[in-house]
Design a protein around this motif. Structure first.
Motif, mmCIF file in Angstrom:
data_model
loop_
_atom_site.group_PDB
_atom_site.id
_atom_site.type_symbol
_atom_site.label_atom_id
_atom_site.label_comp_id
_atom_site.label_asym_id
_atom_site.label_seq_id
_atom_site.Cartn_x
_atom_site.Cartn_y
_atom_site.Cartn_z
ATOM 1 N N ALA A 92 30.619 -15.252 -13.494
ATOM 2 C CA ALA A 92 30.884 -13.871 -13.072
ATOM 3 C C ALA A 92 30.399 -13.621 -11.651
ATOM 4 O O ALA A 92 31.081 -12.960 -10.856
ATOM 5 C CB ALA A 92 30.217 -12.891 -14.033
ATOM 6 N N ALA A 93 29.241 -14.163 -11.308
ATOM 7 C CA ALA A 93 28.714 -13.975 -9.947
ATOM 8 C C ALA A 93 29.586 -14.676 -8.920
ATOM 9 O O ALA A 93 29.864 -14.118 -7.854
ATOM 10 C CB ALA A 93 27.282 -14.500 -9.870
ATOM 11 N N ARG A 94 30.043 -15.866 -9.233
ATOM 12 C CA ARG A 94 30.915 -16.591 -8.299
ATOM 13 C C ARG A 94 32.262 -15.898 -8.145
ATOM 14 O O ARG A 94 32.830 -15.853 -7.059
ATOM 15 C CB ARG A 94 31.096 -18.025 -8.757
ATOM 16 C CG ARG A 94 29.858 -18.849 -8.562
ATOM 17 C CD ARG A 94 30.057 -20.276 -8.935
ATOM 18 N NE ARG A 94 28.819 -21.028 -8.735
ATOM 19 C CZ ARG A 94 28.558 -22.163 -9.303
ATOM 20 N NH1 ARG A 94 29.451 -22.745 -10.087
ATOM 21 N NH2 ARG A 94 27.424 -22.778 -9.065
ATOM 22 N N ALA A 95 32.794 -15.364 -9.233
ATOM 23 C CA ALA A 95 34.074 -14.640 -9.156
ATOM 24 C C ALA A 95 33.928 -13.387 -8.298
ATOM 25 O O ALA A 95 34.817 -13.054 -7.500
ATOM 26 C CB ALA A 95 34.558 -14.277 -10.552
ATOM 27 N N ARG A 96 32.791 -12.692 -8.445
ATOM 28 C CA ARG A 96 32.549 -11.501 -7.654
ATOM 29 C C ARG A 96 32.428 -11.848 -6.178
ATOM 30 O O ARG A 96 32.948 -11.154 -5.309
ATOM 31 C CB ARG A 96 31.289 -10.792 -8.135
ATOM 32 C CG ARG A 96 31.142 -9.396 -7.595
ATOM 33 C CD ARG A 96 29.957 -8.622 -8.175
ATOM 34 N NE ARG A 96 29.772 -8.786 -9.616
ATOM 35 C CZ ARG A 96 28.787 -9.485 -10.181
ATOM 36 N NH1 ARG A 96 27.903 -10.097 -9.444
ATOM 37 N NH2 ARG A 96 28.678 -9.569 -11.485
ATOM 38 N N GLU A 97 31.742 -12.965 -5.866
ATOM 39 C CA GLU A 97 31.601 -13.402 -4.483
ATOM 40 C C GLU A 97 32.945 -13.791 -3.889
ATOM 41 O O GLU A 97 33.236 -13.496 -2.730
ATOM 42 C CB GLU A 97 30.627 -14.575 -4.380
ATOM 43 C CG GLU A 97 29.176 -14.207 -4.564
ATOM 44 C CD GLU A 97 28.272 -15.419 -4.566
ATOM 45 O OE1 GLU A 97 28.768 -16.558 -4.362
ATOM 46 O OE2 GLU A 97 27.062 -15.248 -4.766
ATOM 47 N N ALA A 98 33.794 -14.444 -4.681
ATOM 48 C CA ALA A 98 35.118 -14.852 -4.203
ATOM 49 C C ALA A 98 35.997 -13.637 -3.961
ATOM 50 O O ALA A 98 36.803 -13.618 -3.021
ATOM 51 C CB ALA A 98 35.773 -15.789 -5.206
ATOM 52 N N ALA A 99 35.858 -12.620 -4.777
ATOM 53 C CA ALA A 99 36.651 -11.398 -4.615
ATOM 54 C C ALA A 99 36.230 -10.638 -3.365
ATOM 55 O O ALA A 99 37.059 -9.980 -2.721
ATOM 56 C CB ALA A 99 36.524 -10.517 -5.843
ATOM 57 N N GLN A 100 34.958 -10.711 -3.014
ATOM 58 C CA GLN A 100 34.467 -10.008 -1.824
ATOM 59 C C GLN A 100 34.824 -10.746 -0.539
ATOM 60 O O GLN A 100 34.909 -10.132 0.506
ATOM 61 C CB GLN A 100 32.949 -9.819 -1.905
ATOM 62 C CG GLN A 100 32.527 -8.849 -2.970
ATOM 63 C CD GLN A 100 31.005 -8.777 -3.082
ATOM 64 O OE1 GLN A 100 30.280 -9.521 -2.461
ATOM 65 N NE2 GLN A 100 30.545 -7.858 -3.933
ATOM 66 N N ALA A 101 35.031 -12.039 -0.632
ATOM 67 C CA ALA A 101 35.315 -12.839 0.590
ATOM 68 C C ALA A 101 36.733 -12.736 1.038
ATOM 69 O O ALA A 101 37.599 -12.154 0.606
ATOM 70 C CB ALA A 101 34.990 -14.299 0.333
#
Length: 114
Positions: free
Chosen positions: A105-114
């Motif tokens: 979930a944290a990696r998906a959130r980071e990818a969505a913000q990038a």
């Protein structure tokens, strides 16, 4: 969940297995050894070691409760698992899934913000 939550879950996992094994392995072994031989001096350090592991587990559980915002029933479930011999081994299995989910979930959130 974020990376801090995942790391809190990981720390709880790291202490759950030694804590789960400390009661049956250390205390029961020490009790049997002191009854069948004259070695009584082992019970105090083994009991202290088990107590330290239990307190660390409790602190790590409180940390996860705050960071992961778990409901009280879930925290109570993991606390009861710590009271049952080998219960922490099952808790480790559940925590492993929780940790993996929080990292994804944290990696998906980071990818969505990038």
């Amino acid at each position: 969940m974020d990376i801090k939550t995942a790391s809190a879950l990981h720390r709880l996992r790291l202490i759950s297995v030694p804590e789960a094994l400390s009661f049956p392995a250390l205390l029961i072994f020490g009790s049997v050894l002191s009854r069948v031989s004259d070695i009584d001096f082992l019970m105090m350090p083994l009991g202290v070691l088990h107590g330290i592991l239990f307190v660390i587990y409790g602190v790590m559980l409180l940390d996860v409760w705050v960071k992961a915002k778990w409901p009280f029933k879930k925290v109570l479930f993991f606390f009861v698992l710590s009271l049952i011999p080998f219960g922490g081994l099952y808790g480790d299995k559940v925590l492993k899934r929780e940790e993996a989910d929080s990292v994804v979930a944290a990696r998906a959130r980071e990818a969505a913000q990038a």
